[in-house]
Design a protein around this motif. Structure first.
Motif, PDB file in Angstrom:
ATOM      1  N   ILE A  16       5.936  -1.356  -9.271  1.00 58.27           N
ATOM      2  CA  ILE A  16       4.635  -1.851  -8.817  1.00 58.27           C
ATOM      3  C   ILE A  16       4.667  -2.102  -7.319  1.00 58.27           C
ATOM      4  CG2 ILE A  16       3.058  -3.823  -8.956  1.00 58.27           C
ATOM      5  CD1 ILE A  16       3.769  -3.975 -11.947  1.00 58.27           C
ATOM      6  N   ILE A  17       5.747  -2.688  -6.829  1.00 57.74           N
ATOM      7  CA  ILE A  17       5.880  -2.943  -5.389  1.00 57.74           C
ATOM      8  C   ILE A  17       5.902  -1.628  -4.619  1.00 57.74           C
ATOM      9  CG2 ILE A  17       7.441  -3.844  -3.617  1.00 57.74           C
ATOM     10  CD1 ILE A  17       8.208  -6.038  -5.668  1.00 57.74           C
ATOM     11  N   GLY A  18       6.631  -0.625  -5.125  1.00 60.72           N
ATOM     12  CA  GLY A  18       6.687   0.667  -4.456  1.00 60.72           C
ATOM     13  C   GLY A  18       5.342   1.362  -4.417  1.00 60.72           C
ATOM     14  N   ILE A  19       4.588   1.289  -5.503  1.00 61.64           N
ATOM     15  CA  ILE A  19       3.261   1.894  -5.542  1.00 61.64           C
ATOM     16  C   ILE A  19       2.335   1.213  -4.547  1.00 61.64           C
ATOM     17  CG2 ILE A  19       1.209   2.187  -6.994  1.00 61.64           C
ATOM     18  CD1 ILE A  19       3.142   2.650  -9.343  1.00 61.64           C
ATOM     19  N   ILE A  20       2.396  -0.103  -4.466  1.00 62.69           N
ATOM     20  CA  ILE A  20       1.541  -0.843  -3.534  1.00 62.69           C
ATOM     21  C   ILE A  20       1.910  -0.517  -2.090  1.00 62.69           C
ATOM     22  CG2 ILE A  20       0.993  -3.164  -2.682  1.00 62.69           C
ATOM     23  CD1 ILE A  20       1.130  -4.091  -5.616  1.00 62.69           C
ATOM     24  N   VAL A  21       3.209  -0.472  -1.785  1.00 63.95           N
ATOM     25  CA  VAL A  21       3.637  -0.145  -0.418  1.00 63.95           C
ATOM     26  C   VAL A  21       3.213   1.268  -0.045  1.00 63.95           C
ATOM     27  CG1 VAL A  21       5.682   0.295   0.996  1.00 63.95           C
ATOM     28  CG2 VAL A  21       5.531  -1.795  -0.330  1.00 63.95           C
ATOM     29  N   GLY A  22       3.362   2.211  -0.957  1.00 66.54           N
ATOM     30  CA  GLY A  22       2.953   3.581  -0.689  1.00 66.54           C
ATOM     31  C   GLY A  22       1.457   3.703  -0.457  1.00 66.54           C
ATOM     32  N   ALA A  23       0.676   2.991  -1.252  1.00 67.35           N
ATOM     33  CA  ALA A  23      -0.778   3.028  -1.086  1.00 67.35           C
ATOM     34  C   ALA A  23      -1.200   2.383   0.228  1.00 67.35           C
ATOM     35  CB  ALA A  23      -1.456   2.335  -2.262  1.00 67.35           C
ATOM     36  N   LEU A  24      -0.587   1.260   0.577  1.00 65.36           N
ATOM     37  CA  LEU A  24      -0.926   0.601   1.839  1.00 65.36           C
ATOM     38  C   LEU A  24      -0.529   1.444   3.038  1.00 65.36           C
ATOM     39  CD1 LEU A  24       0.018  -3.130   1.124  1.00 65.36           C
ATOM     40  CD2 LEU A  24      -2.255  -2.111   1.232  1.00 65.36           C
ATOM     41  N   ALA A  25       0.610   2.127   2.950  1.00 60.55           N
ATOM     42  CA  ALA A  25       1.042   2.994   4.039  1.00 60.55           C
ATOM     43  C   ALA A  25       0.117   4.193   4.172  1.00 60.55           C
ATOM     44  CB  ALA A  25       2.477   3.461   3.810  1.00 60.55           C
ATOM     45  N   PHE A  26      -0.354   4.726   3.047  1.00 59.07           N
ATOM     46  CA  PHE A  26      -1.269   5.858   3.097  1.00 59.07           C
ATOM     47  C   PHE A  26      -2.595   5.466   3.735  1.00 59.07           C
ATOM     48  CE2 PHE A  26      -4.540   8.618   1.245  1.00 59.07           C
ATOM     49  CZ  PHE A  26      -4.034   9.853   1.610  1.00 59.07           C
ATOM     50  N   LEU A  27      -3.055   4.261   3.429  1.00 59.46           N
ATOM     51  CA  LEU A  27      -4.322   3.798   3.989  1.00 59.46           C
ATOM     52  C   LEU A  27      -4.179   3.287   5.418  1.00 59.46           C
ATOM     53  CD1 LEU A  27      -5.775   1.925   0.894  1.00 59.46           C
ATOM     54  CD2 LEU A  27      -6.455   4.144   1.794  1.00 59.46           C
ATOM     55  N   GLY A  28      -2.959   3.059   5.865  1.00 52.45           N
ATOM     56  CA  GLY A  28      -2.736   2.576   7.217  1.00 52.45           C
ATOM     57  C   GLY A  28      -2.963   1.091   7.369  1.00 52.45           C
ATOM     58  N   ILE A  29      -2.904   0.357   6.287  1.00 50.87           N
ATOM     59  CA  ILE A  29      -3.115  -1.092   6.311  1.00 50.87           C
ATOM     60  C   ILE A  29      -1.771  -1.769   6.553  1.00 50.87           C
ATOM     61  CG2 ILE A  29      -3.854  -3.093   4.966  1.00 50.87           C
ATOM     62  CD1 ILE A  29      -5.703  -1.200   3.444  1.00 50.87           C
ATOM     63  N   GLY A  30      -1.758  -2.783   7.378  1.00 48.38           N
ATOM     64  CA  GLY A  30      -0.536  -3.510   7.667  1.00 48.38           C
ATOM     65  C   GLY A  30       0.272  -2.837   8.752  1.00 48.38           C
ATOM     66  N   SER A  31       1.473  -3.285   8.928  1.00 42.72           N
ATOM     67  CA  SER A  31       2.311  -2.763  10.006  1.00 42.72           C
ATOM     68  C   SER A  31       3.357  -1.780   9.485  1.00 42.72           C
ATOM     69  CB  SER A  31       3.002  -3.926  10.717  1.00 42.72           C
ATOM     70  OG  SER A  31       3.845  -4.597   9.794  1.00 42.72           O
ATOM     71  N   ILE A  32       2.999  -1.037   8.431  1.00 46.58           N
ATOM     72  CA  ILE A  32       3.913  -0.046   7.883  1.00 46.58           C
ATOM     73  C   ILE A  32       3.699   1.241   8.669  1.00 46.58           C
ATOM     74  CG2 ILE A  32       4.619   1.209   5.814  1.00 46.58           C
ATOM     75  CD1 ILE A  32       3.337  -1.068   4.184  1.00 46.58           C
ATOM     76  N   GLY A  33       4.661   1.623   9.481  1.00 42.00           N
ATOM     77  CA  GLY A  33       4.510   2.762  10.368  1.00 42.00           C
ATOM     78  C   GLY A  33       4.920   4.081   9.738  1.00 42.00           C
ATOM     79  N   LEU A  34       4.205   4.529   8.728  1.00 39.43           N
ATOM     80  CA  LEU A  34       4.504   5.791   8.069  1.00 39.43           C
ATOM     81  C   LEU A  34       3.317   6.733   8.205  1.00 39.43           C
ATOM     82  CD1 LEU A  34       6.106   4.580   4.708  1.00 39.43           C
ATOM     83  CD2 LEU A  34       7.287   5.482   6.695  1.00 39.43           C
ATOM     84  N   SER A  35       3.615   8.035   8.284  1.00 40.47           N
ATOM     85  CA  SER A  35       2.526   9.011   8.316  1.00 40.47           C
ATOM     86  C   SER A  35       1.994   9.205   6.897  1.00 40.47           C
ATOM     87  CB  SER A  35       3.019  10.336   8.885  1.00 40.47           C
ATOM     88  OG  SER A  35       3.937  10.927   7.988  1.00 40.47           O
ATOM     89  N   LYS A  36       0.951   9.995   6.775  1.00 37.88           N
ATOM     90  CA  LYS A  36       0.349  10.223   5.460  1.00 37.88           C
ATOM     91  C   LYS A  36       1.337  10.913   4.512  1.00 37.88           C
ATOM     92  CE  LYS A  36      -4.109   9.262   6.413  1.00 37.88           C
ATOM     93  NZ  LYS A  36      -4.582   7.989   6.049  1.00 37.88           N
ATOM     94  N   MET A  37       2.084  11.896   5.023  1.00 38.54           N
ATOM     95  CA  MET A  37       3.040  12.599   4.166  1.00 38.54           C
ATOM     96  C   MET A  37       4.235  11.714   3.821  1.00 38.54           C
ATOM     97  SD  MET A  37       1.944  15.456   3.246  1.00 38.54           S
ATOM     98  CE  MET A  37       3.425  16.185   2.596  1.00 38.54           C
ATOM     99  N   ASN A  38       4.703  10.921   4.772  1.00 39.18           N
ATOM    100  CA  ASN A  38       5.852  10.047   4.510  1.00 39.18           C
ATOM    101  C   ASN A  38       5.494   8.883   3.598  1.00 39.18           C
ATOM    102  OD1 ASN A  38       7.560  11.596   6.021  1.00 39.18           O
ATOM    103  ND2 ASN A  38       7.357  10.360   7.865  1.00 39.18           N
ATOM    104  N   SER A  39       4.231   8.542   3.497  1.00 39.14           N
ATOM    105  CA  SER A  39       3.846   7.452   2.608  1.00 39.14           C
ATOM    106  C   SER A  39       3.912   7.868   1.145  1.00 39.14           C
ATOM    107  CB  SER A  39       2.443   6.960   2.946  1.00 39.14           C
ATOM    108  OG  SER A  39       1.491   7.972   2.686  1.00 39.14           O
ATOM    109  N   ALA A  40       4.039   9.158   0.887  1.00 39.62           N
ATOM    110  CA  ALA A  40       4.147   9.630  -0.495  1.00 39.62           C
ATOM    111  C   ALA A  40       5.511   9.291  -1.099  1.00 39.62           C
ATOM    112  CB  ALA A  40       3.912  11.131  -0.564  1.00 39.62           C
TER     113      ALA A  40
END
Length: 64
Positions: A16-40
């Motif tokens: 659940i934590i991994g899914i939430i982090v991936g979704a937040l990174a894909f949306l660009g919310i927060g300070s998670i510095g991942l690109s769209k492809m890397n958020s997968a």
């Protein structure tokens, strides 16, 4: 609660934590510095953990 169910619960929570982090990174919310492809990557790993944990909890029988 036996060890398999406990491990399944831990895997489910990590999933659940991994899914939430991936979704937040894909949306660009927060300070998670991942690109769209890397958020997968965290999303897919979280999905695998989640499904494995649910399957482990579901298939483990109770001891009486």
């Amino acid at each position: 609660m036996n060890q398999k169910r406990t491990f399944g619960t831990i895997l489910t929570i990590l999933g659940i934590i991994g899914i939430i982090v991936g979704a937040l990174a894909f949306l660009g919310i927060g300070s998670i510095g991942l690109s769209k492809m890397n958020s997968a990557v965290p999303f897919v790993v979280g999905l695998i953990f989640f499904l494995a944990g649910i399957n482990l909890v579901k298939t483990t029988g109770d001891r009486t």
